[in-house]
Design an enzyme around this catalytic site. Structure first.
Site: not given
Length: 547
Positions: A37, A171
């Site tokens: 991101h 993650e």
């Protein structure tokens, strides 16, 4: 006798002498460290944290651990808060010829703990080896902090599919879980996790530790005798690393004669065949790796202020609705441009163009203004909407659903409806606070399935609450305060429920279709209109009526 035997062995070539360090012949591995991101793409949010900030912080720590402790070349896809598309990230890795693509993310939407992914169809033995080593090292940290290892998984993510080298996506905990978020705010945990990641990568790629050779001894003296080939180069460069060692030659095997801090400037006098730059350092000839330098911008002309007439705008049209509480209108397509004013939530803008970085152009108070497309959504078209192609990456028939039913109320201000049971699936649209959904199923990670605009949609159960069961006693319309109102209105919703009172909790007595006309006889304090429907007194929400 021994001397005679030795000479005989030497004569037939059975006595060997070392010819230097064999490890020096091996090529240095290249690792891409990808912070997920960034910029306008915040990623997941929760508990006062943003995914884009955490991924950059962890990526920087991992990169520093690798560079400081192992013989390896690294490159980060981003080193600051900027937006980089998925395609740009894999292009960087592919064009550089990286050996490993390491993508760092933070999880969200119901859960706790850590998990990692390799590609679900094209995983190689090297992918599996990296996943095993990284997961093994991280398991030690998870055990120390009492967190769950959700396991080694596979998926069809872009960075795993489009990268032409070994790749893995991590993650690290769930940002919307309070216990996980507390650790994500803990600097020691971040340091421990970053060290585990870099150790796992080093083990998988067999990266040599700095200061060690294949024989366990330094080869500085051998390298120092090698001739350094320097071609002419000039210019001023800026250091991009936090700390950059200055060496006596063009490699990490040469002695250090000092170091430079981030943003320090060097005037180079030459460049070696290995991509290191030569310059004068405290009266000595020093060398630094070009991987941690960038050219200083020319100072002859000051950087011009952004001008809107330099902005490339492609043709675009349509009406969009503002989703942010307050949205600045700029004179150009970034926050560096001056503000012309602001728009409030639910304001509408008719766009005239779109820039390459997803900003929309429109007329604002007689001037040309721009707003970020991240805070706009297309206004629904009254006519039959064009059918959208389903997102190719996600297939609903792969999602395991258990039977569920009931009506639920949205608690978030704006809740994305996804094509699958996580934020990685494409958005089909959104629901507003207090909207109601009738669910048809529930997934193992607490997402609810329901029908949305003729498609199967999913929303996180974290932002739903069960609708209270209607009291057996019907609510009397006599207790509802109605002020005088009249006129004919047209229904704007595709289907508008007519209730026995002025809230959605009152019983339904019928419905109206889009375009139906109704004559109102009164209005309540909460914006509902009283009408007559088939001889009965009914109420409809005013937000779905217009004159």
């Amino acid at each position: 006798m021994k001397r005679t035997l030795f000479l005989a062995l030497l004569a037939i070539g059975l006595v060997f002498t070392p010819f230097g360090n064999a490890a020096g012949a091996q090529s240095v591995k290249k690792v891409i460290v990808d912070a997920g991101h960034g910029g306008s793409d915040t990623g997941a949010t929760g508990n006062g944290l943003r995914e884009k900030d955490l991924t950059l912080k962890i990526a920087q720590k991992v990169n520093k651990n690798l560079v400081n402790n192992y013989t390896v070349n690294t490159k980060m896809t981003r080193t600051s808060d900027v937006y980089i598309s998925l395609k740009q990230r894999t292009n960087i890795a592919n064009s550089w010829g990286a050996d490993l693509f390491l993508s760092i993310h933070i999880n969200a939407a119901g859960g706790s703990g850590y998990e990692d992914y390799i590609h679900n169809r094209n995983a190689t033995s090297e992918d599996i080896k990296v996943q095993n080593e990284v997961n093994k090292e991280i398991s030690k940290v998870l055990a120390e902090y009492g967190k769950n290892n959700r396991g080694k998984k596979k998926a069809n993510f872009h960075v795993l599919r489009e990268s032409k080298m070994t790749s893995i996506l991590l993650e690290i905990l769930f940002i919307d879980n309070k216990s996980d978020a507390a650790l994500l705010k803990n600097e020691k945990f971040l340091n421990d996790m970053s060290k585990a990641i870099s150790t796992g990568v080093a083990n998988a790629l067999a990266l040599p530790e700095k200061g060690n050779s294949a024989t366990g001894t330094s080869n500085t003296n051998t390298s120092a005798k090698e001739k350094i080939t320097v071609s002419k180069a000039t210019g001023t460069y800026i250091v991009t690393a936090d700390s950059l060692n200055v060496r006596t030659g063009d490699g990490t095997n040469y002695p250090t004669i000092g170091s430079l801090k981030k943003n320090a400037q060097v005037k180079v006098t030459g460049k070696t065949s290995k991509g290191w730059y030569q310059f004068s350092f405290k009266g000595k000839t020093g060398y630094v790796s070009g991987a941690y330098l960038k050219v200083k911008p020319a100072a002859a002309k000051p950087a011009p202020k952004p001008q809107s007439n330099q902005i490339k705008v492609s043709k675009a049209s349509g009406t969009y609705i503002v989703t942010a509480n307050s949205l600045n209108v700029r004179s150009g397509n970034s926050t560096k441009f001056s503000s012309l004013g602001s728009l409030k939530k639910n304001n509408q803008v008719t766009v005239t163009g779109k820039t390459s970085n997803n900003w929309y152009q429109f007329k604002f108070k007689g001037k040309t203004g721009y707003v970020s497309g991240a805070y706009l959504k297309a206004k629904p078209v009254a006519a039959k909407p064009a059918a959208k192609k389903p997102a190719p990456a996600a297939k609903n028939n792969q999602i395991k659903i258990t039977k569920a039913s009931g009506t639920y109320i949205v608690t978030a201000n704006s809740l994305n409806v996804r094509s699958g049971n996580s934020t990685k699936f494409s958005s089909l649209g959104s629901l507003k606070k207090n909207n109601q959904v009738t669910v048809t199923g529930k997934t193992s990670n607490n997402w609810y399935q329901f029908k949305f605009k003729g498609k199967t949609g999913y929303v996180s159960g974290a932002y739903l609450k069960a609708k209270p069961v209607q009291s057996a006693k019907a609510k009397s319309t006599k207790s509802i305060k109605v002020t005088k109102a009249s006129g004919t209105y047209r229904v704007t919703a595709s289907t508008l429920n007519v209730r026995s009172g002025n809230t959605a909790s009152h019983s339904k007595i019928g419905s109206l279709a889009r375009g139906n006309k109704v004559k109102v006889t009164g209005k309540t304090s909460n914006g509902w209109y009283r009408i007559n429907l088939k001889g009965k007194v009914g109420f409809v929400s005013g937000q779905y009526l217009k004159r």
